[in-house]
Design a protein around this motif. Structure first.
Motif, short mmCIF file in Angstrom:
data_model
loop_
_atom_site.label_atom_id
_atom_site.label_comp_id
_atom_site.label_asym_id
_atom_site.label_seq_id
_atom_site.Cartn_x
_atom_site.Cartn_y
_atom_site.Cartn_z
N VAL A 174 43.95 36.56 37.30
CA VAL A 174 44.78 37.47 38.09
C VAL A 174 43.95 38.12 39.19
CG1 VAL A 174 46.19 39.55 38.03
CG2 VAL A 174 46.31 37.90 36.15
N ALA A 175 42.77 38.62 38.83
CA ALA A 175 41.91 39.27 39.84
C ALA A 175 41.48 38.27 40.90
CB ALA A 175 40.70 39.89 39.16
N LEU B 41 44.36 37.68 43.23
CA LEU B 41 44.56 38.84 44.12
C LEU B 41 43.51 38.86 45.23
CD1 LEU B 41 45.42 41.68 41.57
CD2 LEU B 41 46.97 40.53 43.17
N SER C 202 44.47 38.58 49.11
CA SER C 202 43.99 39.61 50.04
C SER C 202 43.23 38.99 51.20
CB SER C 202 43.09 40.61 49.30
OG SER C 202 43.79 41.24 48.26
#
Length: 239
Positions: free
Chosen positions: A135-136, A139, A143
């Motif tokens: 998930v990180a 992201l 970004s």
């Protein structure tokens, strides 16, 4: 360049408002000093060496100037790449700039640049990415894409480009490359960040470089409005 210089300055001090202000002031003074002295003295030196009609002498002097200004930048707690950039900026105004660039580019692409990317590849450890999480990681990649699309595309839109053209400009600016790796390498060697940042940076460079060409191709597919406009333009006028 500003980020690199601030990052190098932080490595030798603390991350405070006063420290950042001193770093920015020092960077500004260094830039002004190099540009003023370079634009005044370098053309005279190059004209003197040009009398000997030896191209290798000019190239050797160019390399000496790059290494010297880069070393001076590090002595004042700035990034070496800042000094190299300023050296190139000064030499770009010389009549022999094209000759120097063609010869130096061969040295750079044939030796230094491959060595740099090889070192970055060896330093990367994919196992470190497991600690970030899916998930990180997703992201971070999202970004990386949106920051360029919104930042560069928004600037293009504010500059008068159409929404579609602004989107295309933003997409075209997505890829990260050597500068991102340089920033990560400086941070690691200075002890500011860990090696996991380098792995994340390499991942961003790879993904953005591979995906962007497909996004550019898709973004240049004609929209419905562009098709209607083209049909109106090509439609023969009735007599």
């Amino acid at each position: 360049i500003i980020v690199l210089s601030v990052l190098s300055g932080v490595a030798f001090g603390s991350l405070t408002v006063v420290g950042l202000s001193e770093t920015i002031a020092l960077m500004a003074a260094f830039v002004v000093l190099v540009l003023v002295l370079g634009f005044r003295a370098l053309p005279k030196i190059m004209r003197f060496l040009g009398r000997f009609q030896v191209d290798e002498a000019l190239v050797s002097l160019a390399l000496v100037i790059v290494f010297f200004i880069s070393a001076m930048a590090q002595l004042v707690s700035l990034a070496a790449i800042t000094g190299a950039f300023l050296a190139g900026l000064v030499m770009s105004r010389l009549p022999v700039a094209r000759s120097i660039r063609s010869k130096v580019s061969g040295i750079g692409y044939g030796l230094f640049i491959p060595m740099f990317f090889t070192e970055m590849g060896i330093s990367m450890n994919f196992s470190e990415l497991a600690g970030i999480g899916v998930v990180a990681g997703a992201l971070i990649l999202v970004s990386a894409f949106l920051s360029k699309i919104i930042g560069c595309g928004g600037g293009a839109l504010a500059g008068g480009f159409s929404p579609m053209d602004s989107l295309r400009i933003g997409i075209g600016m997505i890829p990260r490359a050597e500068v991102a790796l340089v920033i990560a390498a400086i941070g690691i060697r200075s002890g500011i960040v860990g090696h996991v940042l380098l792995s994340v940076t390499v991942l961003i460079v790879l993904v953005t470089s591979l995906v962007t060409p497909f996004l550019i191709r898709y973004s240049f597919r004609p929209t419905a409005g562009e098709i209607r406009s083209a049909r109106k333009t090509l439609k023969p006028s009735s007599s």
